[in-house]
Scaffold this motif. Structure first.
Motif, PDB file in Angstrom:
ATOM      1  N   ALA A  80      -6.548  17.251  58.869  1.00 21.92           N
ATOM      2  CA  ALA A  80      -6.182  16.409  57.733  1.00 21.92           C
ATOM      3  C   ALA A  80      -5.604  15.083  58.216  1.00 21.92           C
ATOM      4  CB  ALA A  80      -5.182  17.133  56.845  1.00 21.92           C
ATOM      5  N   VAL A  81      -4.782  15.133  59.272  1.00 24.58           N
ATOM      6  CA  VAL A  81      -4.210  13.909  59.837  1.00 24.58           C
ATOM      7  C   VAL A  81      -5.319  12.996  60.356  1.00 24.58           C
ATOM      8  CG1 VAL A  81      -2.824  13.011  61.767  1.00 24.58           C
ATOM      9  CG2 VAL A  81      -1.952  14.907  60.380  1.00 24.58           C
ATOM     10  N   GLU A  82      -6.309  13.562  61.025  1.00 23.26           N
ATOM     11  CA  GLU A  82      -7.423  12.763  61.555  1.00 23.26           C
ATOM     12  C   GLU A  82      -8.174  12.043  60.431  1.00 23.26           C
ATOM     13  OE1 GLU A  82      -9.878  15.330  63.842  1.00 23.26           O
ATOM     14  OE2 GLU A  82      -8.507  15.411  65.559  1.00 23.26           O
ATOM     15  N   TYR A  83      -8.460  12.763  59.338  1.00 22.13           N
ATOM     16  CA  TYR A  83      -9.179  12.143  58.225  1.00 22.13           C
ATOM     17  C   TYR A  83      -8.380  10.993  57.633  1.00 22.13           C
ATOM     18  CZ  TYR A  83     -13.527  14.652  57.514  1.00 22.13           C
ATOM     19  OH  TYR A  83     -14.814  15.108  57.644  1.00 22.13           O
ATOM     20  N   ALA A  84      -7.085  11.193  57.448  1.00 18.39           N
ATOM     21  CA  ALA A  84      -6.243  10.138  56.891  1.00 18.39           C
ATOM     22  C   ALA A  84      -6.172   8.940  57.837  1.00 18.39           C
ATOM     23  CB  ALA A  84      -4.848  10.687  56.606  1.00 18.39           C
ATOM     24  N   LEU A  85      -6.068   9.211  59.139  1.00 17.36           N
ATOM     25  CA  LEU A  85      -6.010   8.129  60.125  1.00 17.36           C
ATOM     26  C   LEU A  85      -7.266   7.266  60.081  1.00 17.36           C
ATOM     27  CD1 LEU A  85      -4.490   9.783  63.333  1.00 17.36           C
ATOM     28  CD2 LEU A  85      -3.515   7.874  62.042  1.00 17.36           C
ATOM     29  N   HIS A  86      -8.432   7.907  60.078  1.00 16.93           N
ATOM     30  CA  HIS A  86      -9.698   7.164  60.101  1.00 16.93           C
ATOM     31  C   HIS A  86      -9.857   6.302  58.852  1.00 16.93           C
ATOM     32  CE1 HIS A  86     -11.711   8.486  63.773  1.00 16.93           C
ATOM     33  NE2 HIS A  86     -11.133   9.659  63.582  1.00 16.93           N
ATOM     34  N   LYS A  93      -6.863  -1.185  65.143  1.00 12.29           N
ATOM     35  CA  LYS A  93      -6.583  -0.258  66.233  1.00 12.29           C
ATOM     36  C   LYS A  93      -5.757   0.937  65.750  1.00 12.29           C
ATOM     37  CE  LYS A  93      -4.318   0.052  70.739  1.00 12.29           C
ATOM     38  NZ  LYS A  93      -3.439  -0.627  71.722  1.00 12.29           N
ATOM     39  N   MET A  94      -6.174   2.114  66.212  1.00  8.71           N
ATOM     40  CA  MET A  94      -5.446   3.343  65.890  1.00  8.71           C
ATOM     41  C   MET A  94      -4.074   3.355  66.568  1.00  8.71           C
ATOM     42  SD  MET A  94      -6.980   5.884  64.162  1.00  8.71           S
ATOM     43  CE  MET A  94      -8.614   6.202  63.466  1.00  8.71           C
ATOM     44  N   PRO A  95      -3.092   4.018  65.967  1.00  8.55           N
ATOM     45  CA  PRO A  95      -1.823   4.223  66.679  1.00  8.55           C
ATOM     46  C   PRO A  95      -2.014   5.179  67.844  1.00  8.55           C
ATOM     47  CG  PRO A  95      -1.826   5.439  64.607  1.00  8.55           C
ATOM     48  CD  PRO A  95      -3.068   4.597  64.603  1.00  8.55           C
ATOM     49  N   ASP A  96      -1.102   5.124  68.810  1.00  9.19           N
ATOM     50  CA  ASP A  96      -1.158   6.034  69.954  1.00  9.19           C
ATOM     51  C   ASP A  96      -0.676   7.428  69.582  1.00  9.19           C
ATOM     52  OD1 ASP A  96      -1.895   3.955  71.821  1.00  9.19           O
ATOM     53  OD2 ASP A  96       0.153   3.237  71.603  1.00  9.19           O
ATOM     54  N   ALA A  97       0.144   7.484  68.551  1.00  8.65           N
ATOM     55  CA  ALA A  97       0.721   8.771  68.169  1.00  8.65           C
ATOM     56  C   ALA A  97       1.092   8.749  66.698  1.00  8.65           C
ATOM     57  CB  ALA A  97       1.955   9.094  69.010  1.00  8.65           C
ATOM     58  N   VAL A  98       1.117   9.943  66.123  1.00  8.81           N
ATOM     59  CA  VAL A  98       1.599  10.130  64.753  1.00  8.81           C
ATOM     60  C   VAL A  98       2.754  11.117  64.813  1.00  8.81           C
ATOM     61  CG1 VAL A  98       1.072  10.989  62.435  1.00  8.81           C
ATOM     62  CG2 VAL A  98      -0.647   9.679  63.705  1.00  8.81           C
ATOM     63  N   ILE A  99       3.906  10.712  64.302  1.00 10.89           N
ATOM     64  CA  ILE A  99       5.055  11.615  64.195  1.00 10.89           C
ATOM     65  C   ILE A  99       5.091  12.153  62.778  1.00 10.89           C
ATOM     66  CG2 ILE A  99       7.561  11.840  64.300  1.00 10.89           C
ATOM     67  CD1 ILE A  99       7.564   9.474  66.239  1.00 10.89           C
ATOM     68  N   SER A 100       5.022  13.462  62.651  1.00  9.81           N
ATOM     69  CA  SER A 100       5.146  14.108  61.352  1.00  9.81           C
ATOM     70  C   SER A 100       6.564  14.652  61.237  1.00  9.81           C
ATOM     71  CB  SER A 100       4.124  15.237  61.200  1.00  9.81           C
ATOM     72  OG  SER A 100       4.252  15.857  59.935  1.00  9.81           O
ATOM     73  N   ARG A 113      -8.705   7.933  72.044  1.00 10.95           N
ATOM     74  CA  ARG A 113      -9.409   6.679  71.741  1.00 10.95           C
ATOM     75  C   ARG A 113     -10.361   6.811  70.563  1.00 10.95           C
ATOM     76  NH1 ARG A 113     -11.036   4.277  77.747  1.00 10.95           N
ATOM     77  NH2 ARG A 113      -8.874   3.931  78.476  1.00 10.95           N
ATOM     78  N   ALA A 114     -10.870   8.020  70.361  1.00 12.81           N
ATOM     79  CA  ALA A 114     -11.814   8.231  69.251  1.00 12.81           C
ATOM     80  C   ALA A 114     -11.099   8.429  67.917  1.00 12.81           C
ATOM     81  CB  ALA A 114     -12.696   9.439  69.551  1.00 12.81           C
ATOM     82  N   GLY A 115      -9.773   8.392  67.952  1.00  9.46           N
ATOM     83  CA  GLY A 115      -9.024   8.586  66.719  1.00  9.46           C
ATOM     84  C   GLY A 115      -8.800  10.042  66.378  1.00  9.46           C
ATOM     85  N   GLY A 116      -8.974  10.920  67.364  1.00  9.55           N
ATOM     86  CA  GLY A 116      -8.746  12.339  67.131  1.00  9.55           C
ATOM     87  C   GLY A 116      -7.411  12.778  67.709  1.00  9.55           C
ATOM     88  N   VAL A 117      -6.942  13.937  67.275  1.00  5.26           N
ATOM     89  CA  VAL A 117      -5.706  14.494  67.794  1.00  5.26           C
ATOM     90  C   VAL A 117      -5.985  15.118  69.155  1.00  5.26           C
ATOM     91  CG1 VAL A 117      -3.888  16.204  67.443  1.00  5.26           C
ATOM     92  CG2 VAL A 117      -4.743  14.886  65.498  1.00  5.26           C
ATOM     93  N   GLY A 118      -5.417  14.528  70.207  1.00  2.79           N
ATOM     94  CA  GLY A 118      -5.652  15.037  71.551  1.00  2.79           C
ATOM     95  C   GLY A 118      -4.738  16.181  71.916  1.00  2.79           C
ATOM     96  N   SER A 119      -3.479  16.104  71.486  1.00  3.70           N
ATOM     97  CA  SER A 119      -2.506  17.165  71.771  1.00  3.70           C
ATOM     98  C   SER A 119      -1.398  17.094  70.724  1.00  3.70           C
ATOM     99  CB  SER A 119      -1.921  17.013  73.177  1.00  3.70           C
ATOM    100  OG  SER A 119      -1.248  15.771  73.314  1.00  3.70           O
ATOM    101  N   VAL A 120      -0.651  18.179  70.644  1.00  4.41           N
ATOM    102  CA  VAL A 120       0.440  18.259  69.679  1.00  4.41           C
ATOM    103  C   VAL A 120       1.702  18.673  70.417  1.00  4.41           C
ATOM    104  CG1 VAL A 120       1.286  19.289  67.537  1.00  4.41           C
ATOM    105  CG2 VAL A 120      -1.177  18.946  67.871  1.00  4.41           C
TER     106      VAL A 120
END
Length: 603
Positions: A80-86, A93-100, A113-120
């Motif tokens: 869901a975060v990825e969809y909202a980000l895109h 430019k995408m942010p480097d991180a999202v803090i929830s 770089r692709a705008g996906g969640v790499g790690s949590v």
């Protein structure tokens, strides 16, 4: 096309109604409400009252485990975060991180770089710095969320302990009692929350950071965060980001149809908890020792033992020749160890009034021992480990393990030939202490401390709340109630919970000997030693007056030191001790020392 995204958070239900026409996407409506631990009720109430539900084409849900109990299309929060980000950052430019920043968790999503969640990256199990932590503190001050957020922007931050909810309450209460403005205390809470987020990300190579979740509504917290990370931003729909992402996902995917009746959307809820054995089954494993008290006699020689703890202060008068307690008192410290000491002396004087006797030694232990010893003008300052070990071995020289649980401290001591050879203590968490049990029972169930044991022992199948954080336990209590678990079982589950925390986080892998003593004020609640014995499947001995063991032990230790010549006898007069005041002539701010404590206490 119109889609509805729903996010089941730890403390809130968030929704976003999205419309797409000619490629343009418009958010028509958002909602956000506290579900008070009952997401099912909040969800059904929303679905029944939603004015445009009949015109919604697709619905998708995300969030916590409850989404799996709903007969609607479901996606995980990172997706869901990825969809909202895109959607939000499609042209930049995408942010480097999202803090929830949520109700019970602080999550950091590292964005590739692709705008996906790499790690949590997640914070620990402590609630400090979360939304639920903030809500608990402002409720105790009689403030609504809206009032608190407004006050926070007006106040000058008062330093609040960045730690356990129960301990933080003590800081807030003490500050209020000293006349600190609520605005300053709430601002201090926001500063502490910002620092918790900073601690989570400070060593990570993030430059541009998006903040989402309920924390994105806290302007005071964001202001403090930007002092360290000016590049932090709140994206559009940040407070409903996951629900927004779910609504966007629904635009691109076929979704399960909506049931004809709203009630049929929720499947049967599973039993959320494993169960413990009834506490009464462990009664054969616990021995509650008794010892008669005496009364002071003309010409007696006594030793005074004082235990100034974080929540309670205790004192005993010990008759030297036979080690009999001739007077004792147990009262609240209320953040003032000198006042509490004087109250103890006053109570002992009243209990012994009219009798002529001598006090030849005064020993002090507990967290307030240094200031109390200064007030009492005694050099016999003895740590709690020695005091409790001396008391335990007095009743049984064979004891080799001591479990001690107090109001805000929990300690483990292993004895070799009567001498402490291993030791551990709880860190900045109250979950294995008396404060945790008292707060949880009173705030969530309206049960006074002295009523817990009788009700808990009647429980038939106590739920396993695990070694739960004090701020999170209220949600589990609500869930248990919704599942039909009775009050007696819930109370027994709470009792088990503090023992689980002690076993897992204080004792840990350390050894348990053959003879276990359990002492501390919490043991006046008979249910607690029963829970410990049930968990350990080992025999437990509770000494007489378990809450007085520190004071009793320090009195014994002073007597031993006088007998061995280490300490010389002195004369102490109760009237003088009661009358002696302590004047604070100045103060300084503690820098935290080697432990890097963040409290910044005024000393």
């Amino acid at each position: 096309m119109r889609t509805l995204g729903i996010c089941f958070g730890a403390t809130t239900l968030q929704t976003v109604l999205l419309a797409e026409k000619g490629g343009a996407k418009t958010v028509e409506r958002t909602t956000r409400e506290l579900h008070e631990g009952n997401p099912k009720r909040a969800f059904l109430d929303f679905m029944r009252s939603h004015p445009g539900l009949s015109s919604v084409d697709r619905i998708a849900v995300t969030g916590r485990a409850f989404r799996k109990c709903v007969s609607l299309s479901s996606i995980a929060e990172p997706e869901a975060v990825e969809y909202a980000l895109h959607h939000v950052y499609r042209d930049e430019k995408m942010p480097d991180a999202v803090i929830s920043s949520g109700g019970e968790t602080q999550l950091v999503y590292a964005i590739n770089r692709a705008g996906g969640v790499g790690s949590v990256l997640a914070g620990n199990k402590c609630a400090s710095g979360t939304g639920e932590f903030f809500l608990q503190q402002i409720r105790r001050m009689g403030l609504s969320l809206e009032e608190a957020l407004e006050l926070a922007q007006e106040g000058t931050p008062h330093r609040i302990a960045g730690r356990c909810s129960v301990f933080c309450k003590s800081d807030c209460t003490h500050a209020l009692n000293k006349g600190e403005a609520k605005a300053n205390i709430v601002a201090g809470l926001c500063l502490m929350m910002a620092e918790k987020i900073y601690e989570l990300i400070k060593d990570l190579p993030f430059e541009r950071i998006a903040l989402v979740g309920g924390g994105s509504l806290n302007k005071a917290m964001i202001q403090r965060l930007r002092e360290r990370y000016p590049q932090i931003e709140v994206p559009p729909h940040g407070a409903h980001f996951e629900a927004f992402g779910a609504a966007l996902w629904a635009l691109d995917h076929e979704c399960l149809p909506l049931a004809a009746k709203v009630e049929k959307l929720v499947t049967t809820l599973p039993d959320s908890f494993a169960r413990h054995r009834p506490l009464r089954e462990a009664e054969a494993l616990v021995e509650f020792k008794t010892s008669p008290h005496g009364s002071v006699r003309e010409g007696d020689t006594c030793i005074l033992g004082l235990d100034v703890g974080s929540t309670t202060t205790k004192a005993v008068l010990l008759r030297s020749p036979d080690n009999v307690i001739v007077a004792s008192i147990y009262l609240r410290t209320n953040g003032d160890p000198v006042r509490a000491s004087r109250e103890c002396y006053r109570a002992l004087r009243e209990q012994t009034g009219g009798v002529s006797f001598a006090i030849t030694g005064l020993g002090v232990t507990g967290s307030g021992r240094q200031i109390a010893a200064l007030h009492g003008l005694t050099d016999n300052v003895i740590n709690e480990i020695i005091a409790h070990a001396t008391a335990a071995t007095h009743f049984d020289p064979a004891v080799d393990t001591i479990f001690e649980i107090g109001g805000q401290d929990a300690k483990y001591t292993y004895l070799t030939n009567g001498v402490a050879s291993d030791y551990a203590m709880n860190e900045a968490c109250s979950a294995g202490t008396g404060s945790f049990l008292e707060e949880s029972a009173k705030e969530s169930l309206g049960v006074a401390t002295e009523e817990i044991a009788e009700q808990a022992i009647r429980g038939e199948a106590p739920p396993n709340f695990t070694d739960q954080c004090a701020a999170f336990i209220s949600s589990d209590i609500k869930v248990a109630g919704q599942e039909g678990i009775g009050r007696e079982d819930i109370l027994a589950g709470l009792v088990y919970s503090i023992c689980l925390n002690y076993v897992n986080r204080v004792k840990g892998p350390r050894p348990t000997g053959i003879k276990i003593f359990m002492q501390g004020g919490v043991c006046y609640n008979r249910a607690v030693p029963l829970a410990m014995a049930s968990l350990m499947q080992a025999r437990i001995v509770v000494p007489p007056d378990p809450g007085l063991m520190g004071a009793f032990g320090v009195a014994l230790e002073v007597k031993n030191r006088i007998a061995s010549g280490v300490t010389v006898p002195q004369v102490f007069d109760l009237d003088e001790l009661v009358a002696r005041d302590a004047v604070r002539e100045g103060s300084f701010t503690c820098g935290g020392g080697r432990e890097k404590c963040d409290r910044k206490c005024e000393i």
